[in-house]
Design a protein around this motif. Structure first.
Motif, PDB file in Angstrom:
ATOM      1  N   VAL A   1       0.847  -1.190   0.000  1.00 50.54           N
ATOM      2  CA  VAL A   1       0.000   0.000   0.000  1.00 50.54           C
ATOM      3  C   VAL A   1       0.882   1.240   0.000  1.00 50.54           C
ATOM      4  CG1 VAL A   1      -1.898   1.193   1.171  1.00 50.54           C
ATOM      5  CG2 VAL A   1      -1.659  -1.282   1.401  1.00 50.54           C
ATOM      6  N   VAL A   2       0.471   2.270  -0.736  1.00 46.67           N
ATOM      7  CA  VAL A   2       1.169   3.553  -0.735  1.00 46.67           C
ATOM      8  C   VAL A   2       0.183   4.631  -0.301  1.00 46.67           C
ATOM      9  CG1 VAL A   2       2.185   5.354  -2.181  1.00 46.67           C
ATOM     10  CG2 VAL A   2       2.923   2.996  -2.450  1.00 46.67           C
ATOM     11  N   TYR A   3       0.620   5.514   0.596  1.00 46.34           N
ATOM     12  CA  TYR A   3      -0.164   6.679   1.006  1.00 46.34           C
ATOM     13  C   TYR A   3       0.529   7.946   0.504  1.00 46.34           C
ATOM     14  CZ  TYR A   3      -2.163   3.386   4.359  1.00 46.34           C
ATOM     15  OH  TYR A   3      -2.775   2.313   4.941  1.00 46.34           O
ATOM     16  N   PRO A   4      -0.218   8.944   0.047  1.00 46.54           N
ATOM     17  CA  PRO A   4       0.407  10.230  -0.271  1.00 46.54           C
ATOM     18  C   PRO A   4       1.080  10.810   0.977  1.00 46.54           C
ATOM     19  CG  PRO A   4      -1.833  10.133  -1.110  1.00 46.54           C
ATOM     20  CD  PRO A   4      -1.665   8.955  -0.213  1.00 46.54           C
ATOM     21  N   GLY A   5       2.196  11.488   0.804  1.00 44.86           N
ATOM     22  CA  GLY A   5       2.871  12.110   1.927  1.00 44.86           C
ATOM     23  C   GLY A   5       1.957  13.091   2.649  1.00 44.86           C
ATOM     24  N   PHE A   6       2.043  13.152   3.959  1.00 42.03           N
ATOM     25  CA  PHE A   6       1.151  13.993   4.744  1.00 42.03           C
ATOM     26  C   PHE A   6       1.341  15.479   4.443  1.00 42.03           C
ATOM     27  CE2 PHE A   6       0.919  10.568   8.215  1.00 42.03           C
ATOM     28  CZ  PHE A   6      -0.120   9.949   7.544  1.00 42.03           C
ATOM     29  N   HIS A   7       2.467  15.857   3.851  1.00 41.39           N
ATOM     30  CA  HIS A   7       2.700  17.260   3.514  1.00 41.39           C
ATOM     31  C   HIS A   7       2.445  17.543   2.038  1.00 41.39           C
ATOM     32  CE1 HIS A   7       4.210  18.217   7.497  1.00 41.39           C
ATOM     33  NE2 HIS A   7       4.923  17.113   7.458  1.00 41.39           N
TER      34      HIS A   7
ATOM     35  N   ALA B   1      -2.868  15.588   0.799  1.00 38.58           N
ATOM     36  CA  ALA B   1      -3.061  15.322   2.220  1.00 38.58           C
ATOM     37  C   ALA B   1      -3.410  16.580   2.999  1.00 38.58           C
ATOM     38  CB  ALA B   1      -1.799  14.689   2.811  1.00 38.58           C
ATOM     39  N   GLU B   2      -3.029  17.734   2.513  1.00 36.08           N
ATOM     40  CA  GLU B   2      -3.256  18.978   3.240  1.00 36.08           C
ATOM     41  C   GLU B   2      -4.400  19.778   2.624  1.00 36.08           C
ATOM     42  OE1 GLU B   2       0.537  20.910   3.265  1.00 36.08           O
ATOM     43  OE2 GLU B   2       1.228  19.786   5.012  1.00 36.08           O
ATOM     44  N   GLY B   3      -5.338  19.092   1.996  1.00 34.08           N
ATOM     45  CA  GLY B   3      -6.432  19.771   1.319  1.00 34.08           C
ATOM     46  C   GLY B   3      -7.583  20.160   2.205  1.00 34.08           C
ATOM     47  N   GLY B   4      -7.364  20.236   3.518  1.00 28.07           N
ATOM     48  CA  GLY B   4      -8.415  20.651   4.425  1.00 28.07           C
ATOM     49  C   GLY B   4      -9.200  19.492   4.995  1.00 28.07           C
ATOM     50  N   ASP B   5      -8.903  18.258   4.555  1.00 25.38           N
ATOM     51  CA  ASP B   5      -9.580  17.075   5.053  1.00 25.38           C
ATOM     52  C   ASP B   5      -8.577  16.282   5.876  1.00 25.38           C
ATOM     53  OD1 ASP B   5     -11.144  14.856   5.460  1.00 25.38           O
ATOM     54  OD2 ASP B   5     -11.885  14.791   3.405  1.00 25.38           O
ATOM     55  N   GLU B   6      -9.058  15.593   6.922  1.00 28.01           N
ATOM     56  CA  GLU B   6      -8.126  14.834   7.749  1.00 28.01           C
ATOM     57  C   GLU B   6      -7.873  13.432   7.191  1.00 28.01           C
ATOM     58  OE1 GLU B   6     -11.587  13.624  10.963  1.00 28.01           O
ATOM     59  OE2 GLU B   6      -9.571  13.965  11.648  1.00 28.01           O
ATOM     60  N   PHE B   7      -8.450  13.119   6.028  1.00 30.15           N
ATOM     61  CA  PHE B   7      -8.244  11.818   5.421  1.00 30.15           C
ATOM     62  C   PHE B   7      -7.529  11.953   4.077  1.00 30.15           C
ATOM     63  CE2 PHE B   7     -12.463  11.438   7.558  1.00 30.15           C
ATOM     64  CZ  PHE B   7     -12.004  10.725   8.647  1.00 30.15           C
ATOM     65  N   VAL B   8      -6.745  10.947   3.741  1.00 30.79           N
ATOM     66  CA  VAL B   8      -6.192  10.833   2.390  1.00 30.79           C
ATOM     67  C   VAL B   8      -6.364   9.389   1.943  1.00 30.79           C
ATOM     68  CG1 VAL B   8      -4.521  12.700   2.573  1.00 30.79           C
ATOM     69  CG2 VAL B   8      -3.876  10.413   3.305  1.00 30.79           C
ATOM     70  N   PHE B   9      -6.517   9.184   0.647  1.00 32.72           N
ATOM     71  CA  PHE B   9      -6.762   7.844   0.138  1.00 32.72           C
ATOM     72  C   PHE B   9      -5.460   7.056   0.032  1.00 32.72           C
ATOM     73  CE2 PHE B   9     -10.622   9.959  -1.242  1.00 32.72           C
ATOM     74  CZ  PHE B   9     -11.568   8.992  -0.913  1.00 32.72           C
ATOM     75  N   ALA B  10      -5.598   5.745   0.170  1.00 29.99           N
ATOM     76  CA  ALA B  10      -4.480   4.827   0.030  1.00 29.99           C
ATOM     77  C   ALA B  10      -4.630   4.048  -1.269  1.00 29.99           C
ATOM     78  CB  ALA B  10      -4.436   3.872   1.213  1.00 29.99           C
ATOM     79  N   GLN B  11      -3.497   3.620  -1.830  1.00 29.06           N
ATOM     80  CA  GLN B  11      -3.498   2.899  -3.095  1.00 29.06           C
ATOM     81  C   GLN B  11      -2.818   1.549  -2.922  1.00 29.06           C
ATOM     82  OE1 GLN B  11      -4.565   3.773  -6.495  1.00 29.06           O
ATOM     83  NE2 GLN B  11      -4.248   1.556  -6.532  1.00 29.06           N
ATOM     84  N   VAL B  12      -3.542   0.477  -3.245  1.00 29.89           N
ATOM     85  CA  VAL B  12      -2.958  -0.858  -3.260  1.00 29.89           C
ATOM     86  C   VAL B  12      -2.221  -1.061  -4.576  1.00 29.89           C
ATOM     87  CG1 VAL B  12      -3.457  -3.334  -3.175  1.00 29.89           C
ATOM     88  CG2 VAL B  12      -4.814  -1.737  -1.804  1.00 29.89           C
ATOM     89  N   PHE B  13      -1.056  -1.670  -4.529  1.00 29.31           N
ATOM     90  CA  PHE B  13      -0.327  -1.993  -5.752  1.00 29.31           C
ATOM     91  C   PHE B  13       0.361  -3.345  -5.589  1.00 29.31           C
ATOM     92  CE2 PHE B  13       2.909  -0.178  -3.088  1.00 29.31           C
ATOM     93  CZ  PHE B  13       4.050  -0.881  -3.394  1.00 29.31           C
TER      94      PHE B  13
ATOM     95  N   VAL C   1       7.636  -4.784   4.032  1.00 23.70           N
ATOM     96  CA  VAL C   1       6.729  -3.693   3.673  1.00 23.70           C
ATOM     97  C   VAL C   1       5.336  -4.194   3.311  1.00 23.70           C
ATOM     98  CG1 VAL C   1       8.571  -2.133   2.952  1.00 23.70           C
ATOM     99  CG2 VAL C   1       7.543  -3.689   1.270  1.00 23.70           C
ATOM    100  N   ILE C   2       5.029  -5.448   3.643  1.00 19.35           N
ATOM    101  CA  ILE C   2       3.700  -5.990   3.394  1.00 19.35           C
ATOM    102  C   ILE C   2       2.842  -5.785   4.641  1.00 19.35           C
ATOM    103  CG2 ILE C   2       2.364  -8.041   2.815  1.00 19.35           C
ATOM    104  CD1 ILE C   2       4.264  -6.958   0.599  1.00 19.35           C
ATOM    105  N   PRO C   3       1.673  -5.148   4.528  1.00 15.34           N
ATOM    106  CA  PRO C   3       0.822  -4.956   5.710  1.00 15.34           C
ATOM    107  C   PRO C   3       0.427  -6.301   6.319  1.00 15.34           C
ATOM    108  CG  PRO C   3       0.036  -3.648   3.844  1.00 15.34           C
ATOM    109  CD  PRO C   3       1.079  -4.570   3.305  1.00 15.34           C
ATOM    110  N   LYS C   4       0.519  -6.402   7.624  1.00 14.93           N
ATOM    111  CA  LYS C   4       0.120  -7.625   8.310  1.00 14.93           C
ATOM    112  C   LYS C   4      -1.405  -7.695   8.405  1.00 14.93           C
ATOM    113  CE  LYS C   4       4.301  -8.213  11.069  1.00 14.93           C
ATOM    114  NZ  LYS C   4       4.856  -8.357  12.435  1.00 14.93           N
ATOM    115  N   PRO C   5      -1.947  -8.895   8.576  1.00 16.50           N
ATOM    116  CA  PRO C   5      -3.391  -8.992   8.800  1.00 16.50           C
ATOM    117  C   PRO C   5      -3.784  -8.217  10.051  1.00 16.50           C
ATOM    118  CG  PRO C   5      -2.418 -11.169   8.453  1.00 16.50           C
ATOM    119  CD  PRO C   5      -1.286 -10.208   8.604  1.00 16.50           C
ATOM    120  N   GLN C   6      -5.024  -7.752  10.083  1.00 19.01           N
ATOM    121  CA  GLN C   6      -5.457  -6.991  11.241  1.00 19.01           C
ATOM    122  C   GLN C   6      -6.911  -7.279  11.598  1.00 19.01           C
ATOM    123  OE1 GLN C   6      -6.268  -2.702  10.700  1.00 19.01           O
ATOM    124  NE2 GLN C   6      -5.559  -2.948   8.600  1.00 19.01           N
TER     125      GLN C   6
END
Length: 307
Positions: free
Chosen positions: A84-90, A94-106, A186-191
């Protein structure tokens, strides 16, 4: 993924930014080479949709994403693993006024240099393979891939041959070349995810305590944190403390300046394919919370799932 989220090369982020919305970016690769495939229409938190395993990473709990050419009966590409990749918080996203950003599976995928993989443009078909059963993803994958010959004449007597890309990690300004066996880092563990219901009709919690029962003979608890809202990541998570007060009983305490959205418990399997975790084996035995003024309120639980 934490501090390891800046992985592979800048190409990952170029693919991600193109793929987060709208049509899938066209893909092309030589036979024998490696490509990064962004998965469309699916978040990292879709139970029964995403398998993060591959040739270098075994994921007994969730399975593997398998890519085929031209439909369910077509030849298979080789998935090393997915992440999974997340856009950088800066970033501006990510700084568009919302406290959420989308994640991308690859997925990191090799193009086999075999006769069954023919050159030309192909449609991509992706399934989740779990315990030998292939299940198509709920949203149709609309991408295509152009397969180029293994060797291409670029002029001047120079031939370029497709080669598998080694896994690399950018860390603190340095590139570390790692073996494929370390891809699992770098593989997300089950949760296990216990979400709290949002909305004006449900109390907003700024502190909370949970007592959660789990089968200690099947899983080991690795980490506990605030749950991410499905499809998004919270830029500032709650401070979380957790202990196993007795075998099979997890006690979690949380406090935050933002509304708490739930609990995420990452885990490892004790015994691989012979015993994977069933959500019915986990239960919330007790939960209580406090609002922004410190008044005791009853949490509204939104259910428990395993991802």
């Amino acid at each position: 993924m934490g501090r390891l989220s800046a992985i592979c090369t800048i190409a990952i982020f170029q693919l991600v930014l193109t793929a987060c919305s709208g049509p899938i970016a066209p893909l092309s690769a030589q036979k024998g080479s490696t490509i990064l495939i962004p998965v469309a229409g699916v978040t990292p938190y879709e139970a029964g949709e995403i398998g993060f395993g591959g040739s270098q990473v075994t994921d007994h709990q969730r399975g593997t994403l398998v890519y085929k050419l031209d439909g369910p009966g077509g030849p298979e590409l080789l998935t090393r693993g997915s992440s999974v990749v997340y856009p950088g918080f800066h970033s501006s996203l990510a700084e568009g006024g919302d406290e959420f950003v989308f994640a991308q599976v690859f997925s990191i995928v090799d193009i086999p240099n075999t006769p069954s993989i023919t050159t030309g443009t192909h449609s991509l078909y992706v399934v989740r393979r779990h315990q030998g059963v292939d299940t198509p993803l709920s949203s149709a994958y609309s991408g295509q891939i152009a397969i180029l010959p293994h060797s291409v004449d670029v002029g001047g007597g120079v031939m370029i041959s497709g080669a598998s890309t080694p896994f690399a990690l950018l860390y603190d300004g340095f590139q570390l070349n790692l073996s494929d066996s370390q891809l699992s880092s770098v593989i997300p563990k089950p949760q296990i995810r216990v979400l709290l219901l949002g909305g004006a009709a449900n109390p907003a919690l700024y502190a909370a305590e949970f007592e959660i029962a789990f089968p200690e003979s099947i899983i080991d608890i690795d980490k506990v944190s605030e749950a991410l809202a499905p499809g998004n990541v919270i830029t500032e998570r709650a401070i979380t403390w957790w202990t196993e007060s007795s075998p099979g009983v997890l006690n979690v305490s949380m406090v935050s300046k933002n509304r708490i959205r739930g609990v995420s418990i990452s885990f490892s399997l004790d015994d691989g394919p012979s015993a994977i975790l069933d959500p019915a084996q986990v239960s919330v035995q007790a939960a209580r919370g406090w609002d922004a003024d410190g008044a005791l309120v009853t949490p509204s639980l939104g259910g428990l799932k395993v991802y």
